[in-house]
Design an enzyme around this catalytic site. Structure first.
Site, short mmCIF file in Angstrom:
data_model
loop_
_atom_site.label_atom_id
_atom_site.label_comp_id
_atom_site.label_asym_id
_atom_site.label_seq_id
_atom_site.Cartn_x
_atom_site.Cartn_y
_atom_site.Cartn_z
N GLU A 18 -7.59 -11.58 1.75
CA GLU A 18 -7.57 -10.14 1.51
C GLU A 18 -8.57 -9.80 0.38
O GLU A 18 -9.41 -8.94 0.54
CB GLU A 18 -6.14 -9.74 1.11
CG GLU A 18 -5.95 -8.27 0.82
CD GLU A 18 -4.59 -7.99 0.19
OE1 GLU A 18 -3.92 -8.94 -0.27
OE2 GLU A 18 -4.21 -6.80 0.15
N HIS A 19 -8.44 -10.49 -0.74
CA HIS A 19 -9.35 -10.32 -1.88
C HIS A 19 -10.10 -11.61 -2.12
O HIS A 19 -9.49 -12.68 -2.17
CB HIS A 19 -8.58 -9.99 -3.16
CG HIS A 19 -7.66 -8.81 -3.06
ND1 HIS A 19 -6.31 -8.95 -2.85
CD2 HIS A 19 -7.91 -7.49 -3.14
CE1 HIS A 19 -5.76 -7.73 -2.81
NE2 HIS A 19 -6.70 -6.83 -2.97
N GLN A 77 -2.58 -11.51 -9.23
CA GLN A 77 -2.14 -11.49 -7.85
C GLN A 77 -0.69 -11.94 -7.74
O GLN A 77 0.12 -11.29 -7.09
CB GLN A 77 -3.03 -12.42 -7.01
CG GLN A 77 -2.97 -12.12 -5.55
CD GLN A 77 -3.45 -10.71 -5.27
OE1 GLN A 77 -4.51 -10.31 -5.72
NE2 GLN A 77 -2.65 -9.94 -4.58
N HIS A 102 -13.12 7.55 44.31
CA HIS A 102 -14.16 7.48 43.29
C HIS A 102 -15.53 7.71 43.94
O HIS A 102 -16.35 8.47 43.42
CB HIS A 102 -14.16 6.11 42.60
CG HIS A 102 -13.12 5.96 41.52
ND1 HIS A 102 -11.78 6.00 41.78
CD2 HIS A 102 -13.24 5.75 40.18
CE1 HIS A 102 -11.10 5.83 40.64
NE2 HIS A 102 -11.97 5.68 39.66
N ASP A 119 -8.54 -2.58 -7.34
CA ASP A 119 -7.17 -2.13 -7.11
C ASP A 119 -7.00 -0.68 -7.52
O ASP A 119 -6.22 0.06 -6.94
CB ASP A 119 -6.18 -2.98 -7.93
CG ASP A 119 -6.06 -4.40 -7.41
OD1 ASP A 119 -6.44 -4.64 -6.25
OD2 ASP A 119 -5.58 -5.27 -8.17
N HIS A 177 2.53 -9.70 -8.29
CA HIS A 177 2.93 -8.68 -7.34
C HIS A 177 4.25 -8.99 -6.66
O HIS A 177 5.04 -8.10 -6.37
CB HIS A 177 1.88 -8.54 -6.22
CG HIS A 177 0.84 -7.52 -6.51
ND1 HIS A 177 1.12 -6.18 -6.56
CD2 HIS A 177 -0.49 -7.62 -6.76
CE1 HIS A 177 0.01 -5.50 -6.82
NE2 HIS A 177 -0.99 -6.35 -6.96
#
Lengths: 438, 438
Positions: free
Chosen positions: A328-329, A260, A421, A362, A263
Site C-alpha cells: 500500500e505504502h 504504520q 443485429h 497520510d 494503526h
C-alpha cells in the site's frame, strides 16, 4: 522484537504470509451476520437501522435524531483548537489542488468519415462516505473521501459515522466534513450504515457509490452490496514497505515502521535493506521507541506478527520482493530514489527520499491516503475523483458512414448467429427502401 | 406482444421491475455451489478444474490438453471465410484506435516549493479474459476484452473459454484472439475457470484482473474472488432503451429492440416515445418480425417479460425516466439527438440519430461493448484500458518543504492520537539533530 532475516531465508513465503493476513476463515462466519443486517435494513428501513444501532453501538435513537444537526456542526468549531482548524484547512486545500489535476474530461471527436465518437464524463448523483468511529476516528479520512467527491461534482454527498459515547461525533471529524462541504451526516455505523446507504431508508438516502474504510463487518457489507451500488475498494489493515540503503537514518526508518504498526494490531511494517548494519540499528531504535509507546500493546503485536526486516544483496532484489508484495505504502529511503523508481511496478503510493515520511502523504501532501492493501496494488489504485465519475460512450454514424461498414457488421452478426443485429443495419442501408420485406 | 403503457401508468415501478430482473433469490443458492468449486480449485488445482470440466461441461481432458495449441489457432483461419477474417480485422483496428485515445499517462509535477507530486501508471502483470461458450460464443467479445488489455501494455494476457462439443473452440473466437495478440488460451469455463485464474493452478497462471461476461455462475464466482483479484464488473443480461420521436422509423426501432431481445430471454428492450402512432407501428412491426425470427422462443420471452413501450408527453420526461433506469445502451432516435444529450446523465453507451443502430457499437465503431447493466451505469463505465492499468501516487518532499508543514502534520497526528506519525516528522526536522532523545 522486530525480526531480521536475510535473503537466503524463505522471504517469499514470509511476505506471502504477511500479505494474506486478512484472508482468514472467520470472514465466512461474519458474513451470515452481515447478510442478516443487510436484509433487515432492506425490508424494515429505519426500524432495523435503529435496532442494530442499539444492539451493536449501544445507543438508542429515534429516527429523527440520526442526522447531525447544523448547530452541532457549527459548535464543533468551538471544541477544537484554532491550530487544528488551520491544519485541516491546509490539508483540505492541498488535497483539493492535487485532485483537480488531470481530472478526466469529456471529449468528442468528429471524424472525416462522418463518424462521431467520444466519452462523456458525469458524476454520480449521490455518494455515501463511511467514516469509522472509535479509536480510528480520523478527520483526515473525511477529507480524503469527501474532497474527491466534491471535485468530481457530486451533487449530494452523504456521510455516515458511528455514534460516539453520549451520541456525539468527534468535533474534528465534523470540522473536516464541513470544510470539505459535507453537511448531511448521519450517526450510524457498521453493516447497518452500509445497508442504509445501499438500499435507502425513510431517513437515509440510497446512494450510487459508497467509499471509505471500516472494520471487517463494514468491509464484508461493502462486498455484498457491490453490484447494487459501486464501492471504492475492500480495505484491509494498513501496511508499509521501506526500501533503504546505507544512507538511511535508522531512527527515521524505525519511526516510520512504528507509524504504520500503531494503526492496528494487524498492520504490517516491512524493511528491505542492503545494509546489515542499518537493519540492526533499526531493530534497536524501534525497540527503544516501543518501550514507552502510548499504544504499546497493539503496536507491539503488529511488529511481532507482521513486522519484518530482510537484508538483501541489492536494491534490484529489494524492488523485486516489493513488487511481489505490492505494498500500500512504499518508502524509498535510498541515495537515488528516482533511479530505483523505474523498477517499481506495484505500489499504492511511493514516498521518495529521506525527507518524505509516509505521514506527509497520510495528511496533506495531496494524493489520496485511501490506497489498495493486501496486494491489491497489483490491480487497483488510490481512491480518486474517478471513483465518483463514470462515462458514457458517444457514437454517431451518418447514413454514408453506416453504409461503409454494413457488410462487415452483417458478416459479424451472422457469424454470431444474431439475425436482428444484422437486420438493424440492413433495414437502414437497403437501397430500394422496401421496408415491408422485413 | 410488446406492451404499450402511457406516462400516467406506474412507469417508475415497471422500469424498476425490469431493472431488478436479476436481483433474485436464487443467486444465494447458487453461491454455495460456486463457493465449493472455488475452494476445490484453490486446494487441488488442475485436478479440481478437470473434475468440474467433466461434471459441468461433459468433457474429459488431461491437464496438458487444456491449452489450445498453436496449430489449432493457425488452423482456425482455414475454417472461417475471408470476409469474416476481414471483418474481425476491421473491428480490431477500430476498437484499438478508439482505445488508444486519451489513455491516462504518467505525470510528475515539480513544484516551486520543493514538493514533487505525480501519478505513475503501469499495467497489471497478467490479465485473464473470460469468453463465454455455447450460444453466446462471440468473437466480438474477444476483441472488446483483449484489445484494451493489449493497449494497456499487459505483458501476459490469458484467455479462457468453455470447451465446445468435440473439444473444439469456435474458430471465429480463435481468429479474433489471435488478431488481438492473444495466443495463451485454455479450454475451461464456468466458476472453475474463474477460480483457476484467481488462484492459479499447475497449468493456469494466477492473474491480477479478470474481465469478461459469463453466465450466473461465472458472475457469482467473479464477485466472490473480487478482492483477491480485480474484476471488470458484474455483468447482467443486456438491455436497450430507445428514446424516439415522430421522426423515427418504426421498422428501425422494432429491429433495434429485437436485436437486444434476441440475446437472452432475460434481455430488456424499452422504448420511450412522444409519438403514440410510432408506438403502435413499432408494436406491429416487431410482432411481424418476431413471427419468423430464428430465435423466436427466447426472443419472445424477453419481449413479453422485459419489453415495454411507454408513450410520454415530452422528451424531457423520457430523459428523466431513462436516467432513473440508467440503461446499458441508449439510442436517441430523435430529430435533434445532440439537443437531448445534455439531459442524459446515466447510460453506458449513447447512440445518436437515425443511422446509428446499437449493432454499430456492438461490433466495430470502437468504443467498448462491455457496459454496465441493471442500473450500474449510475456509477460504472465501459470496460476500458483503465481496467488493466493502475497508478501509484508519487510524493517527494525536500527537507525545507517538510519543515514548512511539520507543525500541521504534528497537529493532525496528535488530534488523531497517532504519536509515531508525529514523531516521523519531528525526528526529521529537529533542529539540534539530537536523535538519541527519541
Amino acid at each position: 522484537m522486530l525480526r531480521i532475516i536475510n535473503q537466503q531465508a524463505d522471504v517469499r513465503a514470509e511476505l506471502q504470509r504477511i500479505c494474506d493476513r486478512t484472508h482468514d476463515e472467520q470472514v465466512l462466519h461474519k458474513e451470515a451476520t452481515v447478510r442478516e443486517v443487510l436484509q433487515a435494513v432492506q425490508r424494515q428501513g429505519d426500524k432495523a437501522v435503529l435496532h442494530y444501532t442499539a444492539e451493536f453501538d449501544h445507543q438508542t435513537f429515534k429516527a429523527d435524531e440520526l442526522r447531525v444537526t447544523a448547530a452541532e456542526i457549527d459548535a464543533a468549531y468551538q471544541q477544537v483548537s484554532k491550530q487544528l482548524i488551520d491544519s485541516i484547512q491546509l490539508a483540505s486545500k492541498q488535497i483539493e489542488a492535487f485532485h483537480r489535476q488531470r481530472v478526466p474530461k469529456s471529449w468528442v471527436h468528429f471524424g472525416d468519415d462522418e463518424v462521431v465518437l467520444g466519452k462523456r464524463y458525469t458524476p454520480v448523483d449521490r455518494a455515501g462516505l463511511y467514516v469509522p468511529g472509535g479509536r480510528a476516528c480520523y478527520p483526515s479520512t473525511v477529507l480524503m473521501n469527501a474532497v474527491p467527491a466534491k471535485v468530481a461534482g457530486v451533487p449530494r454527498i452523504v456521510m455516515v459515522t458511528p455514534p460516539g459515547t453520549g451520541k456525539g461525533i468527534s468535533p474534528a471529524v465534523l470540522v473536516a466534513a464541513n470544510e470539505a462541504g459535507v453537511r448531511e451526516i448521519y450517526r450510524i455505523g457498521g453493516a447497518q450504515a452500509i445497508a442504509a446507504l445501499a438500499y435507502g431508508t425513510e431517513t437515509i438516502p440510497k446512494v450510487d457509490v459508497i467509499t471509505g474504510p471500516g472494520n471487517i463487518y463494514v468491509t464484508i457489507a461493502k462486498k455484498l452490496v457491490y453490484g447494487n451500488v459501486g464501492i471504492d475498494s475492500l480495505a484491509g489493515p494498513s501496511e508499509v514497505l521501506i526500501i533503504a540503503d546505507g544512507t538511511a537514518n535508522p531512527i527515521h526508518v524505525a519511526t516510520d515502521l512504528l507509524a504504520q504498526a500503531e494503526h492496528d494490531p494487524m498492520a504490517a511494517a516491512i524493511l528491505l535493506t542492503t545494509d546489515a548494519g542499518l537493519a540492526k540499528n533499526v531493530q534497536v531504535a524501534l525497540e527503544r521507541q516501543l518501550m514507552d509507546h502510548p499504544r504499546q500493546v497493539d503496536t507491539s503485536k503488529a511488529i511481532a506478527h507482521y513486522g519484518l526486516i530482510v537484508v538483501v544483496e541489492s536494491l534490484e532484489i529489494a524492488a523485486q520482493f516489493s513488487n511481489e508484495f505490492a505494498p500500500e505504502h512504499l518508502e524509498l529511503e535510498v541515495e537515488d530514489p528516482w533511479g530505483l523508481l523505474p523498477l517499481i511496478r506495484h505500489a499504492g503510493a511511493i514516498f521518495l527520499g529521506h525527507s518524505t515520511p509516509e505521514a506527509v502523504g497520510d495528511y496533506l501532501a495531496g494524493p489520496n491516503h485511501t490506497l489498495p492493501t493486501s496486494g491489491a496494488a497489483r490491480y487497483a489504485s488510490a481512491l480518486g475523483v474517478e471513483t465518483f465519475l463514470k462515462h458514457s460512450s458517444i457514437i454517431q454514424y451518418s447514413q454514408t458512414a453506416l453504409e461503409k461498414v454494413a457488410t462487415a457488421i452483417d458478416t459479424l452478426a451472422t457469424a454470431e448467429g444474431l439475425p436482428s443485429h444484422a437486420d438493424s443495419v440492413r433495414c437502414r442501408v437497403r437501397k430500394d427502401n422496401s421496408d415491408s420485406e422485413l
